[in-house]
Write a protein that holds these residues in place. Structure first.
Motif, PDB file in Angstrom:
ATOM      1  N   ASP A 619     105.857  57.849  62.541  1.00 43.76           N
ATOM      2  CA  ASP A 619     105.257  58.046  63.852  1.00 43.76           C
ATOM      3  C   ASP A 619     103.814  57.570  63.840  1.00 43.76           C
ATOM      4  O   ASP A 619     103.221  57.338  62.777  1.00 43.76           O
ATOM      5  CB  ASP A 619     105.308  59.528  64.247  1.00 43.76           C
ATOM      6  N   GLN A 724     109.000  54.782  66.817  1.00 44.86           N
ATOM      7  CA  GLN A 724     109.343  54.751  68.234  1.00 44.86           C
ATOM      8  C   GLN A 724     109.545  53.344  68.770  1.00 44.86           C
ATOM      9  O   GLN A 724     110.108  53.158  69.837  1.00 44.86           O
ATOM     10  CB  GLN A 724     108.242  55.450  69.055  1.00 44.86           C
ATOM     11  N   LYS A 806     102.760  67.451  61.492  1.00 39.34           N
ATOM     12  CA  LYS A 806     103.687  66.449  60.976  1.00 39.34           C
ATOM     13  C   LYS A 806     102.999  65.198  60.456  1.00 39.34           C
ATOM     14  O   LYS A 806     103.658  64.362  59.847  1.00 39.34           O
ATOM     15  CB  LYS A 806     104.685  66.058  62.066  1.00 39.34           C
ATOM     16  N   ARG A 835     104.343  73.213  69.647  1.00 33.56           N
ATOM     17  CA  ARG A 835     103.825  71.849  69.534  1.00 33.56           C
ATOM     18  C   ARG A 835     103.261  71.383  70.871  1.00 33.56           C
ATOM     19  O   ARG A 835     102.164  70.799  70.924  1.00 33.56           O
ATOM     20  CB  ARG A 835     104.959  70.931  69.081  1.00 33.56           C
ATOM     21  N   THR A 944     102.550  59.645  70.053  1.00 39.00           N
ATOM     22  CA  THR A 944     102.991  60.959  70.492  1.00 39.00           C
ATOM     23  C   THR A 944     102.298  61.399  71.781  1.00 39.00           C
ATOM     24  O   THR A 944     102.844  62.206  72.519  1.00 39.00           O
ATOM     25  CB  THR A 944     102.745  62.000  69.397  1.00 39.00           C
ATOM     26  N   GLU A 947     104.411  60.123  74.581  1.00 38.51           N
ATOM     27  CA  GLU A 947     105.617  60.930  74.729  1.00 38.51           C
ATOM     28  C   GLU A 947     105.300  62.294  75.335  1.00 38.51           C
ATOM     29  O   GLU A 947     106.078  62.820  76.144  1.00 38.51           O
ATOM     30  CB  GLU A 947     106.282  61.082  73.363  1.00 38.51           C
ATOM     31  N   TYR A 948     104.191  62.844  74.956  1.00 38.25           N
ATOM     32  CA  TYR A 948     103.785  64.142  75.515  1.00 38.25           C
ATOM     33  C   TYR A 948     103.614  64.051  77.030  1.00 38.25           C
ATOM     34  O   TYR A 948     104.145  64.877  77.775  1.00 38.25           O
ATOM     35  CB  TYR A 948     102.491  64.593  74.838  1.00 38.25           C
ATOM     36  N   GLU A 993     114.706  59.096  72.323  1.00 35.95           N
ATOM     37  CA  GLU A 993     113.308  59.527  72.224  1.00 35.95           C
ATOM     38  C   GLU A 993     113.260  60.970  71.739  1.00 35.95           C
ATOM     39  O   GLU A 993     112.999  61.896  72.499  1.00 35.95           O
ATOM     40  CB  GLU A 993     112.611  59.405  73.591  1.00 35.95           C
ATOM     41  N   SER A 995     111.176  62.665  70.075  1.00 38.26           N
ATOM     42  CA  SER A 995     109.915  63.373  70.225  1.00 38.26           C
ATOM     43  C   SER A 995     109.772  63.946  71.630  1.00 38.26           C
ATOM     44  O   SER A 995     109.251  65.056  71.809  1.00 38.26           O
ATOM     45  CB  SER A 995     108.753  62.430  69.910  1.00 38.26           C
ATOM     46  N   GLN A 998     111.785  67.055  71.823  1.00 44.26           N
ATOM     47  CA  GLN A 998     111.119  68.174  71.161  1.00 44.26           C
ATOM     48  C   GLN A 998     110.048  68.791  72.065  1.00 44.26           C
ATOM     49  O   GLN A 998     109.904  70.022  72.113  1.00 44.26           O
ATOM     50  CB  GLN A 998     110.496  67.705  69.843  1.00 44.26           C
TER      51      GLN A 998
END
Length: 1766
Positions: A619, A724, A806, A835, A944, A947-948, A993, A995, A998
């Motif tokens: 990642d 990714q 992570k 997270r 990330t 993605e968030y 995806e 992440s 999650q």
């Protein structure tokens, strides 16, 4: 042909002169006499014949037809004896010692071009080795020297310039390369390499030696120069560079060549014999001890003995010398064998001869004297055996005896050691001592000594390296011996030899030396022909090369290494990292995060393998680029000249990296075209390609650059890419193209690794560095910054924070957010940080920090207006909205590629302008956001982050007013899940995806409403096909968030491709659902209804098992992967062989005995079996025919192993031995003894050189498979060993033990490696995966477990066997594991399909021990790490503080008090410790037991504790006075007397105790009085339970449950149970429900049996078997009823699976429903209905049918409704 007939051959008489014939005949007579004497000896003494039989063999080949009589022997001996004459005083010709001979070489100017090979040899010889310069004078075999002054100056300059050192070493290495390439090696080139060889490092010297051996061996015609060069290389080799095996190999080559040529002319045999002599001299000096007597010693003896039939006396002398040298090379026979074979054990006097090479003349002479005396006695004894015919001369012997000793009995003779001493003195320049030795040696009258001395003097005189005066003195010494020494040359052959030497010296080109020799010849005999010469050159070394052709070719190459060195220095400086934490990695994207290995070690393995490309994934922020730079630094640090060249390539910085990638990078580093071509043609490159994703490439760079293709670059490629960035077919972008276009897939050329999360140690290291960073203190403003310990304390206290870290970026987020989080919360232990919550805090902090920055910045008018507007509208909210919309646009417009290239002139009208245009508000938000800019490229600081924010588009926890923003990007609100929506949840499959999923899983745990909205989407799919993608996303999110679907109505849902692995769907209604391609691996589908469902492509994670008629003792795959063999224990069955393509049996080999083990041959054509009667049988796999029977055992055979070459079979068994058999003949080759107990396992090493065995004695023993010699022994102290396995690369041994543990062992050091801890009984089988990355184990605990081989970490457990599991095997492709069990099945497990790319979030967690509080509202749990938690009884969610025991390893048992306030633990040391649950504080320690406490229990009131220990002592404790306790039962008996269970009655008025010897005691705990003691049954009592009213005991035996009314004298009712194996006597539970209507029992069968009491008038004990709950994958540890809800109970098992069940009864039918559960570890399909389902493959139909039928058969005898057994 006899020797005598050969002598009279007329053809030979014509070919030699009469003078030569006389000399030859004299020598022949010597041999003939020796042979005759041997015959006489044999005829007179049979005993002597026995002693000499093995050494006479060489002589027997030349026995004569007509034996010589004893009288003739005596006559020959007496005639050979010279008359006694006084010794002559030494004549001193060499008057003084001189320096060792050497040629003075002028050193070149430092750093300049080296023109000659001698110069290069001297220069390399002066380079430091091991920190010290070489002392050239130590190498006596070298002939080069340099002036002392120039040498010191040169060394001083060299110390200051490491680059020049590298250049010189490179020149030497390149000369070896050039020499190796040159097929026709002339004498000059050979002489060059002889000079340069000894100065090279060991690696290059050994390469030079190897190619010289090969060239000589492959030459059709004998190359004398090459032979001479080979001998000189060996003579001059540094001691550490030459191995005994090298010498043995060369000797073998020379012996074979000599054997092939000795019948030809004598020229070649002479040179070969001379070479053998000198090689044997070196072997004697190196003390070679492993020369095989049969393979080498005797054949060479025979060849040398055969040379005595030659007509050439010079050849005969060399053969005799070689034969004597051979005696000083010890062979591999024992001293006793040598004594018997040689009829002597006399070795005294040989000790001081070893000081010959110390050049102490006095010690030499003394040692030779004693040796002469000792060996003389031997000959005298031998002479007596001849009948006294031969007497030993006092001093000096004739040639007859000399030759007899040379070729007779194989005795060591002093003349050989004396000649060796003479050579050593000459090489050291001690010529005066040499002169003395010649005159004073005790053996100086021996003709063979005289021959050798004459040859040495001749070599000195002919060698141009010696000073002329020395050479003339050598000629004078020969003349003095010839003319004036009456004892020298009494044998005619010696005098002739001297004349020939002087004659050859007279022909030398050196006029002074030649004339001096000619004068001497004329002085001897004026009529002497001065043209007499030796037929061979008189030299002991090749002449120095007159030119340097090899060096000249090397010098023409551009100085590539010099420029590489400059690049090395530059890159070492640039790649140095001040902050670096070693990353760990997992094997692939689908591998679990906790199955990791050191990434650097894996890369090093790749570099040493045949693979070509290694892909490193990770990642954003995981450290890929950092690792790449560290790797480059490491490779440059270890770089050696001529080795692989590391080349770091930043792919985004290369224009069109798909073409000419390497040349572009080399040009950028200033290499010229010639150098680039040199690298391309002759060197290997290690490419470190960083940032594949950032280079915007979609092609395979390895293929487009044609790497590793013929004529192209030779490379190893390490390439990194963000995880990714990859699609499902990403491997095609990286896999190399095979060189062979017709080759199979290139998978073997490719490897990958995924950087794994940080471990605890990595986190601590990072925190330590972070706390020391000066920038960290800025976060605290006016407060003191935290120390590393304070940071770690906060991370430890706050629940699950460390689990979120992570990579370095995420850890930095947590560390930056911690101060703010701590400031706003007083009770850190109550905080649960997810997270996504961590990202929420980071983003808020980031935007708030930038708001404050902008507030104090200088802004223009428009910017200030825009800033104030944003502040008024909530600056942070506006920033989050901007970033959400940007993330949505990136996924919609760029498919998630987070690098956005924006050029205003080109993109001002595109979607990009909305986020990167010139609008003031957009500019301010962009600058305040966590974005990075590189030129015209923008990206989130980490992937990330993208993605968030995308996850916030799907679910936005904080809505903002969007009226101020114009955008075409729709933001889906949490309530917008409706039919026909255009939201991203409906448009994009999120399984690609993980992440994002999650993040959304975290939102589910934060907001239950979000979970309900996702459920609504799932329901929507029942009627709306447009919601299919959204429903697939929704159910995957919920399953991975840990949401259960027990009893859910999911009929008709459409979720194709969903990932439901490890999801929980107990009794779910899935009729008509579209489950196409759904992953159901490990899912809980008990009683789920899948009727009419679409099941095409569904995955269950395992295959159907094979059902056998008998118990399965062993299983094995054939090496080619086509067959599976099964060993059976049953009537009339032996071996079943299956074709795995159909899983149909192709053969059933019937045997009369129980087959315990089997193994396939390497070619898969045969299979060997071992039986309990000690018989090994070999079978043909094609026909099933028995081929061989091997017998010899007295007990059961437990293990078999085929050698990799297929010619040996190893077996082990109950007779404490290992046997090795010839697989073709069945003959037993070795019996290996050493174990003191049964040998349970034996294995050949992968290379076949070693055997390893292990057994009941607890030792692991290693054996040489060729000789049977024992090797190392390991004593693990882990109990008996049942199973062993080698790793595929042979580096590790895995052992399985009878205590449930397994262990890895490093083969190189014998040190222990990772421990595999998880089984609870014997580890009966163990196997490595074909790639060596995983280990499978099986055990008597019925489980199959998978482990990471590098770390020992547990990966997965496969459950399904219902009895002991005996063996395990990986399929050759590594995809399947086979396990065989006493339950009559071979189960087949799919290794990879059981994994999910998305980790499930277990909201509850697993536990071993569980118990209800007295109010029934809470439960207490304790997991494998002894972490105790209080949980809600309805949901399992944590409701209170948890704590962990400080010393969990010491805890043997525990009990919870009924009120939940206290925990008692029984410890290994015999103590009972009390703990306060609320605080975790330690209470009183109850001491009294002296051994391990086995069990303890609280009374209902919590005042008392009863406990028992391993000795059977039962103690009662009153907690009001902890120091006082009472011993209720005194133990001390055997196992039969040990306590099995104890319990307080529900009323607390009784304490019942039962033992395994059928006794039940009842005590009053208040008075400690014994109420009663009864022996009730004729079976062991395994466990018992009290009825709720305390009036009845239910006693569990091996066949029933006995109900005993305490008011009666004996049990009044028996409930029949399935019989229990006598060994399964522990782990049983019996307990009544609080209402008294149900009785639950469990034990070793993993089943909860439920009995129901029916109310019948007049009969209160009418019990019927009601239900069998057969869903558990491991042994039950706890079973407790809820005190408040009497029909609910909780269970926990060995897999830490916790479940709560509710029992109901309707019209006499009992049903059991799962309320909640956690941590399911295996697939459960018990009672699942799948009638009329479509698309289910026949394989899966069979699997589901099997898993639904076993328990019906098993529980049919109980006449009760039972549930399907897994």
């Amino acid at each position: 042909m006899s020797t005598e007939s050969h002598l009279t051959s007329p053809q030979e008489n014509k070919s030699v002169s009469s003078k030569h014939v006389r000399k030859r005949d004299k020598i022949f007579n010597i041999f003939r006499s020796s042979s005759s004497e041997s015959k006489v000896k044999q005829s007179q003494s049979p005993k002597a014949t026995f002693h000499h039989s093995s050494t006479i063999s060489a002589d027997q080949s030349i026995d004569i037809d007509h034996a010589v009589s004893t009288t003739e022997v005596k006559s020959l001996a007496s005639n050979a004896q010279p008359s006694a004459q006084p010794s002559k005083s030494p004549v001193i010709v060499f008057s003084q010692d001189v320096n060792p001979p050497a040629v003075l070489i002028t050193l070149p100017e430092f750093g300049s071009r080296i023109d000659t090979t001698p110069q290069l040899a001297v220069c390399i010889g002066l380079l430091p080795k091991n920190g010290h310069p070489i002392n050239q004078e130590e190498h006596s075999s070298q002939v080069l020297s340099s002036g002392t002054a120039s040498k010191l100056a040169w060394i001083q300059s060299m110390k200051q310039d490491p680059v020049e050192q590298e250049r010189l070493r490179w020149l030497g290495a390149r000369m070896v390369d050039e020499y190796a390439k040159d097929a026709s090696k002339d004498s000059t080139e050979i002489a060059e390499m002889v000079l340069i060889g000894p100065m090279l490092d060991n690696e290059h010297f050994r390469r030079l030696l190897s190619c010289t051996i090969t060239a000589f061996d492959q030459a059709v015609l004998l190359d004398v120069d090459l032979l001479q060069g080979l001998v000189q290389l060996v003579q001059s080799a540094p001691s550490e560079a030459l191995l005994p095996d090298d010498l043995v190999k060369i000797l073998r080559v020379l012996r074979v060549r000599l054997q092939d040529t000795h019948q030809q002319s004598s020229v070649h045999p002479f040179h070969l014999t001379l070479a053998v002599s000198r090689l044997l001299d070196v072997m004697a000096e190196h003390k070679v001890k492993d020369l095989d007597r049969v393979e080498e010693h005797e054949p060479l003896s025979g060849v040398l003995s055969g040379l005595k039939t030659s007509s050439d006396p010079y050849l005969m002398y060399q053969a005799c010398y070689a034969f004597q040298a051979l005696q000083y090379v010890p062979n591999n026979e024992s001293p006793l064998q040598a004594v018997l074979r040689h009829s002597t054990g006399i070795v005294d006097g040989l000790i001081k001869v070893s000081v010959v090479f110390k050049l102490d003349l006095g010690a030499v002479l003394e040692g030779l004297g004693k040796l002469q005396e000792a060996l003389g006695d031997v000959v005298q004894v031998a002479g007596s055996i001849y009948g006294g015919s031969c007497s030993l001369m006092e001093s000096g012997r004739g040639v007859l005896e000399s030759m007899k000793e040379g070729f007779g009995s194989g005795q060591k003779r002093p003349w050989y050691t004396a000649i060796r001493a003479a050579y050593a003195l000459a090489q050291a320049g001690q010529l005066n001592d040499l002169n003395t030795l010649i005159y004073e040696a005790p053996c100086r009258r021996d003709p063979l000594f005289q021959w050798g001395i004459c040859q040495l003097i001749g070599e000195i005189a002919s060698d141009s390296i010696w000073d002329t005066s020395v050479r003339l003195q050598a000629i004078d010494l020969l003349g003095e011996l010839y003319r004036n020494d009456p004892l020298w040359g009494q044998d005619e052959s010696v005098r002739t030899w001297m004349l020939n030497i002087i004659g050859q010296l007279g022909a030398l080109t050196h006029q002074t030396v030649g004339d001096h020799a000619l004068v001497l010849i004329k002085d001897f005999d004026p009529d002497q022909d001065t043209t007499i010469r030796l037929p061979y050159p008189l030299r002991n070394r090749l002449p120095l090369p007159a030119s340097s052709p090899t060096l000249a070719r090397v010098q023409n190459i551009p100085p590539l290494e010099y420029d590489l060195h400059k690049l090395k220095v530059l890159r070492l400086e640039q790649s140095h990292l001040s902050l670096y934490i070693q990353p760990f990695a997992k094997a692939s994207l689908r591998a679990k995060d906790d199955v990791t290995f050191p990434l650097l070690e894996k890369v090093q393995e790749f570099l040493n393998s045949e693979r070509q490309v290694m892909l490193i994934l990770g990642d954003s922020g995981s450290g890929k680029s950092t690792f790449n730079r560290h790797l480059e630094h490491r490779l440059w640090t270890d770089y050696k000249q001529g080795g692989p060249i590391p080349l770091f390539i930043n792919l985004p910085a290369i224009d069109r990296p798909d073409q000419d990638l390497i040349a572009k990078q080399l040009r950028a580093n200033n290499f010229n075209e010639d150098q680039i071509q040199e690298i391309k043609q002759h060197r290997q490159l290690i490419l470190i390609c960083d940032g594949y994703d950032e280079s915007q490439q979609l092609v395979n760079l390895h293929r487009t650059n044609m790497l590793n293709q013929p004529g192209q670059w030779n490379t190893k490629m390490v390439i990194s890419c963000r995880t990714q960035f990859l699609g499902l077919t990403y491997l095609d972008r990286f896999k190399p193209q095979p060189t062979d276009r017709y080759a199979s897939a290139s998978q073997d050329l490719f490897q990958e690794a995924v950087i794994a999360p940080f471990s605890k140690d990595q986190i601590e290291n990072y925190v330590e560095l972070y706390a020391q960073d000066p920038q960290t203190s800025l976060l605290f403003r006016n407060q003191a910054a935290w120390s590393a310990k304070e940071y770690m304390d906060k991370l430890t206290t706050i629940s699950n924070v460390k689990d979120l870290v992570k990579n370095p970026f995420l850890l930095s987020l947590a560390l930056k957010a911690l101060p703010r989080l701590v400031a706003s919360n007083e009770d850190l232990s109550s905080i649960r940080v997810t997270r996504v919550g961590l990202y929420d805090m980071f983003v808020d902090q980031w935007l708030e920090t930038n708001r404050l920055r902008l507030q104090t910045s200088t802004l223009d008018k428009e910017e200030l207006k825009a800033f104030n507007s944003l502040v008024d509208d909530d600056f942070i909210g506006c920033g989050i909205d901007y970033l959400q919309r940007l993330s949505a646009a990136i996924f919609q417009e760029q498919d998630g590629n987070h690098v956005v290239q924006y050029i205003h002139r080109h993109d001002k009208d595109s979607w990009k302008a909305t986020f990167f245009g010139s609008d003031p508000e957009i500019k301010l938000l962009r600058d305040a956001s966590p974005l990075m800019r590189t030129g015209n490229q923008y990206r989130f600081v980490h992937r990330t982050m993208l993605e968030y924010f995308f996850s916030r588009v799907i679910y936005n926890p904080a809505k903002v007013d969007e009226q101020d923003f114009e955008s075409s990007i729709e933001i889906t609100s949490p309530t917008s899940f409706s039919p026909g929506t255009n939201g991203l949840l409906y448009q994009r499959r999120l399984l690609e995806e993980p992440s994002i999923i999650q993040f959304l899983c975290d939102r589910v745990s934060q907001d239950p409403n979000f979970g309900e909205q996702l459920r609504a989407v799932i329901d929507q799919s029942k009627t709306d096909s447009s919601a299919t993608i959204a429903a697939t996303n929704a159910i995957t999110i919920l399953v991975k968030a840990g949401v259960t679907f027990h009893g859910a109505d999911l009929r008709g849902i459409k979720i194709p491709g969903a990932d439901l692995s490890y999801g929980q769907f107990d009794s779910a209604q899935l009729q008509g659902a579209d489950l196409t391609n759904v992953n159901l691996s490990g899912s809980w589908l008990r009683q789920a209804d899948l009727s009419h469902a679409q099941l095409e492509g569904v995955q269950f994670g395992e295959l159907p098992h094979l059902r056998e008629e008998g118990e399965v003792q062993a299983c094995a795959y054939s090496p080619d992967g086509r067959l599976l063999g099964v060993a059976l224990h049953g009537d009339g069955f032996g071996i079943a062989i299956y074709d795995i393509s159909t899983w149909q049996p192709i053969h059933l080999a019937t045997a009369s005995e129980i087959v315990r083990c089997l193994a396939f041959s390497p070619d898969s054509q045969r299979i060997v079996s071992g039986a309990h009667k000690g018989v090994v049988r070999l079978w043909d796999c094609t026909s099933g025919k028995e081929l061989l029977v091997m017998e010899g055992y007295t007990g059961t055979i437990c293990s078999l192993s085929y050698s990799p070459c297929g010619n040996r079979i190893a077996s082990a068994g109950y007779d404490n031995a290992v046997r090795v058999w010839d697989s073709e003949t069945g003959v037993c080759v070795f019996v290996l003894e050493g174990h003191t107990g049964w040998v349970m396992s034996v294995r050949f090493s992968p290379n076949g050189h070693q055997l390893v065995s292990g057994g009941h004695d607890g030792t692991i023993r290693f054996w040489d498979s060729e000789t049977g010699e024992p090797g190392n022994t390991l004593s693990p102290l882990l109990g008996g060993i049942y199973s062993l396995a080698y790793s595929p690369d042979g580096r590790w041994i895995a052992s399985g033990h009878n205590n449930g543990n397994a262990r890895l062992w490093d083969m190189a050091s014998g040190s222990p490696g990772p421990a595999l801890q998880g089984h609870t009984d014997w580890v009966t089988g163990i196997a490595f995966s074909p790639n060596g990355q995983s280990i499978a184990t099986v055990s008597l605990d019925r489980r199959v477990m998978l482990w990471d081989a590098s770390t020992g970490d547990f990966i997965y457990v496969f459950n399904g066997h219902s009895d002991n599991v005996w063996d395990v095997a990986f399929s050759p492709n590594g995809f399947t594991i086979a396990s065989g069990s006493d339950d009559g099945t071979v189960r087949l497990w799919e290794v990879n399909s059981s994994r999910s790319s998305i980790a499930i979030q277990d909201q509850i967690g697993g536990a071993f021990h569980v118990a209800y509080f007295s109010d029934g509202l809470s439960v207490l749990t304790m997991d494998r790490h002894c972490l105790v938690r209080q949980r809600d009884a309805k949901t399992g969610a944590p409701v209170s503080v948890s704590f962990q025991f400080s010393n969990p390893e010491s805890i043997g048992c525990l009990a919870f008090s009924a009120d939940g306030d206290q925990i008692a633990t029984g410890c290994e040391d015999g103590s009972v410790r009390l703990w306060d649950l609320s605080s975790g504080a330690t209470g009183p320690v109850l001491e009294g037991h002296s051994i391990k406490v086995c069990d303890l229990v609280y009374s209902t009131c919590g005042r008392r504790i009863a406990s028992y220990d391993a000795d059977g002592f039962v103690r009662l404790w009153d907690l009001r006075d902890a120091e006082q306790h009472c011993v209720l039962i005194e133990g001390g008996g055997g196992d039969i007397d040990r306590i099995s269970d104890l319990k307080f009655s529900p009323t607390g008025h009784q304490l019942a105790i039962c033992s395994k010897n059928e006794i039940v005691w009842l005590f009053d705990p208040r008075t400690k009085a014994l109420l009663t003691s009864k022996k009730l049954l004729n079976e062991r009592i395994l466990a018992f339970g009290y009825s709720p009213n305390s009036q009845q005991l239910a006693l569990r035996t091996q066949t029933s449950i006995a109900l005993w009314d305490l008011q009666s004298d004996e049990p009044h009712s028996y409930l029949k149970m399935p019989p229990i194996n006598p060994q399964d006597v522990s782990g049983h539970i019996v307990t009544y429900s609080p209402c008294g209507q149900f009785l639950a029992t469990t034990g070793a069968d993993y089943i909860v049996h439920l009995w129901h009491r029916r109310s019948v008038e007049g009969d209160t004990d009418n019990w019927t078997y009601a239900y069998a709950l057969c869903v558990f994958s491991a042994n039950l540890i706890s079973l407790s009823w809820n005190p408040a809800v009497p029909t609910e109970f909780i269970t926990s098992n060995g897999d830490e699976c916790v479940q709560v069940w509710r029992v109901s009864s309707n019209d006499g039918t009992v049903a059991v429903k799962l309320l909640w559960g956690t941590n399911p570890r295996s697939l459960c399909t018990a009672g699942m209905v799948f009638e009329d389902a479509t698309g289910l493959s026949p394989t899966h139909q069979k699997l589901l049918a099997q898993r639904s039928s076993v328990i019906r058969q098993k529980c049919a005898s109980l006449d009760a409704g039972s549930e399907e057994k897994e």
